[in-house]
Design an enzyme around this catalytic site. Structure first.
Site, PDB file in Angstrom:
ATOM      1  N   CYS A 141       0.824  -1.220   0.000  1.00 58.59           N
ATOM      2  CA  CYS A 141       0.000   0.000   0.000  1.00 58.59           C
ATOM      3  C   CYS A 141       0.851   1.261   0.000  1.00 58.59           C
ATOM      4  O   CYS A 141       0.577   2.215  -0.738  1.00 58.59           O
ATOM      5  CB  CYS A 141      -0.933  -0.010   1.199  1.00 58.59           C
ATOM      6  SG  CYS A 141      -0.107  -0.331   2.757  1.00 58.59           S
ATOM      7  N   HIS A 221      -1.838   5.475   6.568  1.00 58.28           N
ATOM      8  CA  HIS A 221      -0.419   5.840   6.697  1.00 58.28           C
ATOM      9  C   HIS A 221      -0.295   7.296   6.233  1.00 58.28           C
ATOM     10  O   HIS A 221      -1.187   7.826   5.569  1.00 58.28           O
ATOM     11  CB  HIS A 221       0.462   4.996   5.776  1.00 58.28           C
ATOM     12  CG  HIS A 221       0.355   3.515   5.950  1.00 58.28           C
ATOM     13  ND1 HIS A 221       0.791   2.837   7.059  1.00 58.28           N
ATOM     14  CD2 HIS A 221      -0.110   2.554   5.107  1.00 58.28           C
ATOM     15  CE1 HIS A 221       0.597   1.530   6.896  1.00 58.28           C
ATOM     16  NE2 HIS A 221       0.049   1.333   5.722  1.00 58.28           N
TER      17      HIS A 221
HETATM   18  N1  LIG Z   1      -3.665  -4.845   5.531  1.00 58.88           N
HETATM   19  C1  LIG Z   1      -3.053  -3.943   4.801  1.00 58.88           C
HETATM   20  O1  LIG Z   1      -3.040  -2.766   5.131  1.00 58.88           O
HETATM   21  C2  LIG Z   1      -2.376  -4.340   3.538  1.00 58.88           C
HETATM   22  C3  LIG Z   1      -1.913  -5.610   3.332  1.00 58.88           C
HETATM   23  N2  LIG Z   1      -1.231  -5.904   2.180  1.00 58.88           N
HETATM   24  C4  LIG Z   1      -0.719  -7.247   1.952  1.00 58.88           C
HETATM   25  O2  LIG Z   1      -1.816  -8.091   1.586  1.00 58.88           O
HETATM   26  C5  LIG Z   1      -1.573  -9.423   2.051  1.00 58.88           C
HETATM   27  C6  LIG Z   1      -2.741  -9.852   2.919  1.00 58.88           C
HETATM   28  O3  LIG Z   1      -2.798  -8.977   4.041  1.00 58.88           O
HETATM   29  P1  LIG Z   1      -4.133  -8.783   4.876  1.00 58.88           P
HETATM   30  O4  LIG Z   1      -5.310  -8.814   3.987  1.00 58.88           O
HETATM   31  O5  LIG Z   1      -3.912  -7.584   5.720  1.00 58.88           O
HETATM   32  O6  LIG Z   1      -4.124 -10.076   5.785  1.00 58.88           O
HETATM   33  P2  LIG Z   1      -5.302 -10.622   6.725  1.00 58.88           P
HETATM   34  O7  LIG Z   1      -4.632 -11.258   7.874  1.00 58.88           O
HETATM   35  O8  LIG Z   1      -6.311  -9.577   6.962  1.00 58.88           O
HETATM   36  O9  LIG Z   1      -5.995 -11.746   5.822  1.00 58.88           O
HETATM   37  C7  LIG Z   1      -5.314 -12.913   5.461  1.00 58.88           C
HETATM   38  C8  LIG Z   1      -6.288 -13.936   4.946  1.00 58.88           C
HETATM   39  O10 LIG Z   1      -5.551 -15.116   4.581  1.00 58.88           O
HETATM   40  C9  LIG Z   1      -6.141 -16.251   5.226  1.00 58.88           C
HETATM   41  N3  LIG Z   1      -5.086 -17.216   5.592  1.00 58.88           N
HETATM   42  C10 LIG Z   1      -4.343 -17.228   6.699  1.00 58.88           C
HETATM   43  N4  LIG Z   1      -3.484 -18.261   6.669  1.00 58.88           N
HETATM   44  C11 LIG Z   1      -3.717 -18.917   5.533  1.00 58.88           C
HETATM   45  C12 LIG Z   1      -3.184 -20.069   4.947  1.00 58.88           C
HETATM   46  N5  LIG Z   1      -2.203 -20.770   5.537  1.00 58.88           N
HETATM   47  N6  LIG Z   1      -3.681 -20.476   3.760  1.00 58.88           N
HETATM   48  C13 LIG Z   1      -4.683 -19.788   3.164  1.00 58.88           C
HETATM   49  N7  LIG Z   1      -5.217 -18.671   3.692  1.00 58.88           N
HETATM   50  C14 LIG Z   1      -4.737 -18.244   4.859  1.00 58.88           C
HETATM   51  C15 LIG Z   1      -6.831 -15.725   6.433  1.00 58.88           C
HETATM   52  O11 LIG Z   1      -7.886 -16.593   6.741  1.00 58.88           O
HETATM   53  P3  LIG Z   1      -8.392 -16.766   8.249  1.00 58.88           P
HETATM   54  O12 LIG Z   1      -8.691 -15.381   8.751  1.00 58.88           O
HETATM   55  O13 LIG Z   1      -9.601 -17.584   8.100  1.00 58.88           O
HETATM   56  O14 LIG Z   1      -7.271 -17.414   8.972  1.00 58.88           O
HETATM   57  C16 LIG Z   1      -7.333 -14.382   5.942  1.00 58.88           C
HETATM   58  O15 LIG Z   1      -8.555 -14.552   5.275  1.00 58.88           O
HETATM   59  C17 LIG Z   1      -0.223  -9.370   2.773  1.00 58.88           C
HETATM   60  O16 LIG Z   1       0.778  -9.680   1.825  1.00 58.88           O
HETATM   61  C18 LIG Z   1      -0.101  -7.903   3.175  1.00 58.88           C
HETATM   62  O17 LIG Z   1       1.208  -7.491   3.364  1.00 58.88           O
HETATM   63  C19 LIG Z   1      -1.058  -4.980   1.181  1.00 58.88           C
HETATM   64  C20 LIG Z   1      -1.543  -3.717   1.321  1.00 58.88           C
HETATM   65  C21 LIG Z   1      -2.179  -3.281   2.537  1.00 58.88           C
HETATM   66  O1  LIG Z   2       1.443  -3.010   2.867  1.00 55.02           O
HETATM   67  C1  LIG Z   2       1.346  -2.481   3.966  1.00 55.02           C
HETATM   68  O2  LIG Z   2       2.285  -1.719   4.546  1.00 55.02           O
HETATM   69  P1  LIG Z   2       3.751  -1.461   3.960  1.00 55.02           P
HETATM   70  O3  LIG Z   2       3.573  -0.708   2.658  1.00 55.02           O
HETATM   71  O4  LIG Z   2       4.390  -0.614   4.990  1.00 55.02           O
HETATM   72  O5  LIG Z   2       4.423  -2.787   3.763  1.00 55.02           O
HETATM   73  C2  LIG Z   2       0.168  -2.788   4.815  1.00 55.02           C
HETATM   74  O6  LIG Z   2      -0.267  -1.661   5.525  1.00 55.02           O
HETATM   75  C3  LIG Z   2       0.509  -3.960   5.707  1.00 55.02           C
HETATM   76  O7  LIG Z   2       1.408  -3.533   6.657  1.00 55.02           O
HETATM   77  P2  LIG Z   2       1.771  -4.467   7.908  1.00 55.02           P
HETATM   78  O8  LIG Z   2       2.869  -5.376   7.440  1.00 55.02           O
HETATM   79  O9  LIG Z   2       2.206  -3.507   8.959  1.00 55.02           O
HETATM   80  O10 LIG Z   2       0.509  -5.222   8.298  1.00 55.02           O
END
Ligand SMILES: NC(=O)C1=CN([C@@H]2O[C@H](COP(=O)(O)OP(=O)(O)OC[C@H]3O[C@@H](n4cnc5c(N)ncnc54)[C@H](OP(=O)(O)O)[C@@H]3O)[C@@H](O)[C@H]2O)C=CC1
Ligand SMILES: O=C(OP(=O)(O)O)[C@H](O)COP(=O)(O)O
Length: 338
Positions: A141, A221
């Site tokens: 992000c 952020h």
């Molecule tokens: N959150 C943010 O601000 C941002 C995140 N990202 C990136 O996006 C990606 C996802 O992040 P985010 O959405 O925050 O993560 P979350 O923790 O919110 O969601 C992760 C999801 O993956 C599932 N999961 C967990 N373990 C497994 C597994 N072993 N196999 C299959 N599914 C699994 C979880 O299911 P369950 O809950 O049922 O365990 C959940 O639905 C990461 O790479 C992160 O860095 C990028 C931009 C912004």
């Molecule tokens: O992609 C993100 O941040 P980043 O650009 O700082 O890696 C998301 O906000 C996830 O950050 P986190 O790794 O602190 O959950």
């Protein structure tokens, strides 16, 4: 019509699912969860998505909860043209083996290393690189936010180098167990943070160095950016270029948008799905060119700015649309992006 599987239905996955559902040139095959919680139930009962389980041994837990499942993730990807992997960072490498075995294309998120796919994606800066690729990764992000504005500025100002201080939210709104509380944490404590070098994976011309710290907030952020430029441009030229760029908003602190809290309220005013702000807001008052240096401040709604990028990445990797501007315009229209 091309079929999309969403592996991981958390903060990012559920938003990508809704955005895919809003397109007329792709459809959802299903989404996956490992825990039978409220998100799993809502996905099935409210959204109508087929739900697959990421850990087959947990099938009984879903049955006990009365949540209908359609199969395992391995079943789900058999049916799809591409899988968008939205599992937590670092689970990617083991999933890649599964995707390779199934012969399916995959799009990863910024929590994985660039080296996993060898290719990273931002719609405006390098759409073409992922066109027809087997695997790509939508940068994080913060990296997405930096890339959108730096790319736009570089086009008119010819950036010599950029430096940024990134103020990062401590956790997402629902992550009750995370912090920091009552603290500011250099994160990472080393310099640079991954964001600057990561910009190079989608826009390799520019030297960007970043340092980052966590603060006790859950929404948005904030970036403080200093750019050395070669061209002789004025502050007004930068404002005009940013105003013309879609997915970037030049906003006025003087209109009551002087904080991340007010920006999130603005997203509610816009009536956005999940109150999301997909655009990168840049504070007009902060944009200032002093001799050969440009200063500006922007914010990033971490939960949502990468969502339109994922839609464009799907169009690129599946060769649905070869013209990046057409894909961006189509995505923007479908999601109400300004
Ligand atoms: N959150 C943010 O601000 C941002 C995140 N990202 C990136 O996006 C990606 C996802 O992040 P985010 O959405 O925050 O993560 P979350 O923790 O919110 O969601 C992760 C999801 O993956 C599932 N999961 C967990 N373990 C497994 C597994 N072993 N196999 C299959 N599914 C699994 C979880 O299911 P369950 O809950 O049922 O365990 C959940 O639905 C990461 O790479 C992160 O860095 C990028 C931009 C912004
Ligand atoms: O992609 C993100 O941040 P980043 O650009 O700082 O890696 C998301 O906000 C996830 O950050 P986190 O790794 O602190 O959950």
């Amino acid at each position: 019509m091309k079929s999309v599987a969403i592996n991981g239905y958390g903060t990012i996955g559920k938003r990508v699912a809704d955005a895919v559902a809003a397109q007329d040139d792709m459809k959802i095959i299903g989404v996956s969860k490992t825990r039978p919680n409220y998100e799993a139930r809502t996905a099935v009962e409210e959204k109508g998505y087929d739900l697959y389980i990421g850990i087959p041994e947990k099938e009984q837990l879903f049955k006990d909860a009365g949540i209908e499942i359609a199969g395992t993730v391995e079943n789900m990807i058999q049916e799809a043209d591409v899988v968008v992997d939205c599992t937590p960072g670092s689970i990617g490498p083991q999933n890649l083996e599964m995707y390779k075995k199934a012969g399916i294309k995959a799009i990863y998120q910024g929590g994985e290393d660039h080296e996993l796919t060898g290719l990273s994606f931002n719609a405006i800066s390098n759409y073409d690189d992922s066109y027809g690729a087997d695997y790509t990764r939508v940068v994080s992000c913060n990296t997405t936010g930096l890339t959108r504005t730096l790319y736009t500025i570089d086009k008119i100002a010819d950036i010599k180098k950029a430096r940024a201080v990134m103020v990062r939210r401590g956790s997402d709104p629902s992550e009750v167990k995370k912090g920091p509380i009552n603290s500011i944490v250099p994160n990472p404590p080393t310099v640079p943070s991954h964001h600057g070098p990561d910009v190079k994976t989608v826009m390799n011309r520019i030297d960007v160095t970043t340092m980052a710290l966590l603060v006790p907030t859950t929404l948005m952020h904030q970036h403080n950016i200093m750019v050395e430029i070669n061209n002789n441009v004025e502050t007004e030229d930068i404002v005009e270029a940013l105003e013309k760029r879609s997915r970037v908003l030049v906003i006025d602190a003087s209109e009551g948008l002087g904080s991340t809290a007010e920006l999130m309220e603005y997203a509610k005013e816009l009536g956005r799905n999940r109150n999301d702000l997909y655009e990168i807001p840049v504070w007009r008052e902060s944009i200032n060119v002093v001799e050969n240096e440009l200063f500006y401040m922007q914010a990033v709604h971490q939960e949502s700015d990468v969502i339109p990028e994922n839609i464009d990445a799907i169009r690129a990797i599946l060769e649905i649309e070869s013209d990046k501007e057409k894909s961006i315009a189509k995505t923007n229209k479908s999601m109400g992006i300004l």
